[in-house]
Write an enzyme that holds these catalytic residues in place. Structure first.
Site, short mmCIF file in Angstrom:
data_model
loop_
_atom_site.label_atom_id
_atom_site.label_comp_id
_atom_site.label_asym_id
_atom_site.label_seq_id
_atom_site.Cartn_x
_atom_site.Cartn_y
_atom_site.Cartn_z
N CYS A 1 26.37 -8.22 -17.05
CA CYS A 1 25.01 -8.04 -17.58
C CYS A 1 23.95 -8.29 -16.51
O CYS A 1 22.78 -8.50 -16.83
CB CYS A 1 24.77 -8.94 -18.79
SG CYS A 1 25.98 -8.71 -20.10
N ASP B 1 22.80 -3.96 -18.85
CA ASP B 1 23.33 -3.71 -17.52
C ASP B 1 24.82 -3.41 -17.61
O ASP B 1 25.26 -2.64 -18.46
CB ASP B 1 23.04 -4.93 -16.61
CG ASP B 1 22.97 -4.57 -15.14
OD1 ASP B 1 24.05 -4.32 -14.55
OD2 ASP B 1 21.87 -4.55 -14.56
N ILE B 2 25.62 -4.04 -16.77
CA ILE B 2 27.04 -3.72 -16.71
C ILE B 2 27.86 -4.69 -17.55
O ILE B 2 27.51 -5.87 -17.67
CB ILE B 2 27.55 -3.73 -15.24
CG1 ILE B 2 28.91 -3.01 -15.13
CG2 ILE B 2 27.64 -5.15 -14.69
CD1 ILE B 2 29.27 -2.62 -13.70
N MET C 1 26.02 -7.62 -25.87
CA MET C 1 25.43 -6.63 -26.76
C MET C 1 24.56 -5.66 -25.99
O MET C 1 23.89 -6.04 -25.04
CB MET C 1 24.58 -7.31 -27.85
CG MET C 1 25.41 -8.11 -28.81
SD MET C 1 24.50 -8.62 -30.26
CE MET C 1 25.81 -9.51 -31.10
N GLY C 2 24.59 -4.41 -26.43
CA GLY C 2 23.72 -3.38 -25.87
C GLY C 2 23.66 -2.23 -26.86
O GLY C 2 24.71 -1.77 -27.32
N ARG D 1 23.15 3.27 -23.35
CA ARG D 1 22.69 2.09 -24.10
C ARG D 1 21.76 1.27 -23.23
O ARG D 1 21.62 1.52 -22.04
CB ARG D 1 23.90 1.22 -24.51
CG ARG D 1 24.67 0.67 -23.32
CD ARG D 1 25.55 -0.50 -23.66
NE ARG D 1 26.48 -0.81 -22.58
CZ ARG D 1 26.17 -1.45 -21.47
NH1 ARG D 1 24.93 -1.83 -21.24
NH2 ARG D 1 27.09 -1.70 -20.55
N GLY D 2 21.16 0.26 -23.84
CA GLY D 2 20.37 -0.69 -23.06
C GLY D 2 21.30 -1.67 -22.36
O GLY D 2 22.51 -1.68 -22.57
N TYR E 1 32.18 -5.28 -19.27
CA TYR E 1 33.60 -4.91 -19.25
C TYR E 1 34.12 -4.83 -20.67
O TYR E 1 33.75 -5.64 -21.53
CB TYR E 1 34.40 -5.97 -18.47
CG TYR E 1 35.89 -5.95 -18.76
CD1 TYR E 1 36.72 -4.99 -18.17
CD2 TYR E 1 36.46 -6.87 -19.62
CE1 TYR E 1 38.09 -4.96 -18.46
CE2 TYR E 1 37.83 -6.86 -19.90
CZ TYR E 1 38.63 -5.90 -19.32
OH TYR E 1 39.97 -5.86 -19.61
N GLY F 1 26.71 -1.30 -29.48
CA GLY F 1 26.73 -2.49 -30.30
C GLY F 1 27.15 -3.75 -29.58
O GLY F 1 26.53 -4.15 -28.59
#
Length: 232
Positions: free
Chosen positions: A191, A91-92, A161-162, A88-89, A94, A173
């Protein structure tokens, strides 16, 4: 255009199993679109909205920086958490108990072909849900997701969101913190954004626990209205 969306509540499910299931549905929709174009067919493509809760897991998007995970492999094990690099788009982030995760796998050509509009409507479905609980929330310029206290020193993210999209079919999502142990966010730079906090609905309302089914129902209601779809 098929504006019916199949709602599936997967309950609590391991992240990898849910990811594989997403990929299976995603591939089937994309394959059907390709078949329709090659054979000049008109079989309608299905749309799905998956709701799920994951055991403790950290996921890193394709543009993410691994240094935003602040735990070693052994420390992850000690916390009972897993880690995945995914497609997905973003960053990180949880995922864990008390968090409502939504994975819309929809063919945007059934609705509109605008990925930015798609993201804004996903955000809006969460914003409208939170407003029903009396919370003032919104967007932060240049940062996807839903925030409280935007423009103040106390800005905090409540929903990450990603997404991924190919041939106008979406996957991945949103993740809304409802009754989350926020301590797990201390192990990452969420993120990749430094200096901003993360919050949860129960914390903002000052209650021990929020009814998660009630929150899901509100999200689905607003999703249906915004996307002008029929939830099955």
């Amino acid at each position: 255009m098929n504006k019916n969306v199949q709602l599936q509540d997967l309950g609590s499910l391991d992240y990898k199993a849910a990811w594989e299931y997403q990929e299976e549905l995603f591939k089937a929709v994309v394959d059907l679109k390709i078949k329709n174009r090659r054979e000049e067919g008109d079989e309608p493509t299905p749309n799905y909205l998956l709701l799920v809760e994951h055991p403790h897991v950290y996921t890193l998007g394709k543009s993410g920086d691994l240094t935003n995970l602040l735990l070693s492999e052994k420390q992850l094990e000690a916390k009972g958490a897993t880690f995945y690099k995914i497609n997905r788009g973003g960053d990180i982030t949880y995922h864990g108990p008390g968090q409502i995760v939504g994975y819309p796998i929809i063919d945007l050509e059934n609705f509109f072909t605008d990925i930015h509009k798609y993201l804004r409507l996903l955000e809006e479905s969460i914003i409208l849900t939170l407003q029903e609980y009396g919370l003032e929330c919104g967007r932060s310029d240049g940062e996807t997701g839903v925030w409280l206290g935007v423009g103040t020193p106390f800005a905090r993210k409540i929903c990450a969101m990603g997404v991924r999209a190919s041939r106008w079919v979406t996957m991945h999502g949103f993740a809304l913190n409802v009754n989350v142990d926020l301590g797990y966010f201390d192990n990452i730079i969420p993120c990749g954004i430094r200096g901003k906090a993360v919050t949860s609905l129960n914390v903002e309302l000052g209650v021990e626990k929020v009814d998660e089914q009630e929150v899901k129902d509100k999200i689905v209601k607003h999703f249906a209205t915004l996307f002008e779809c029929i939830i099955e």
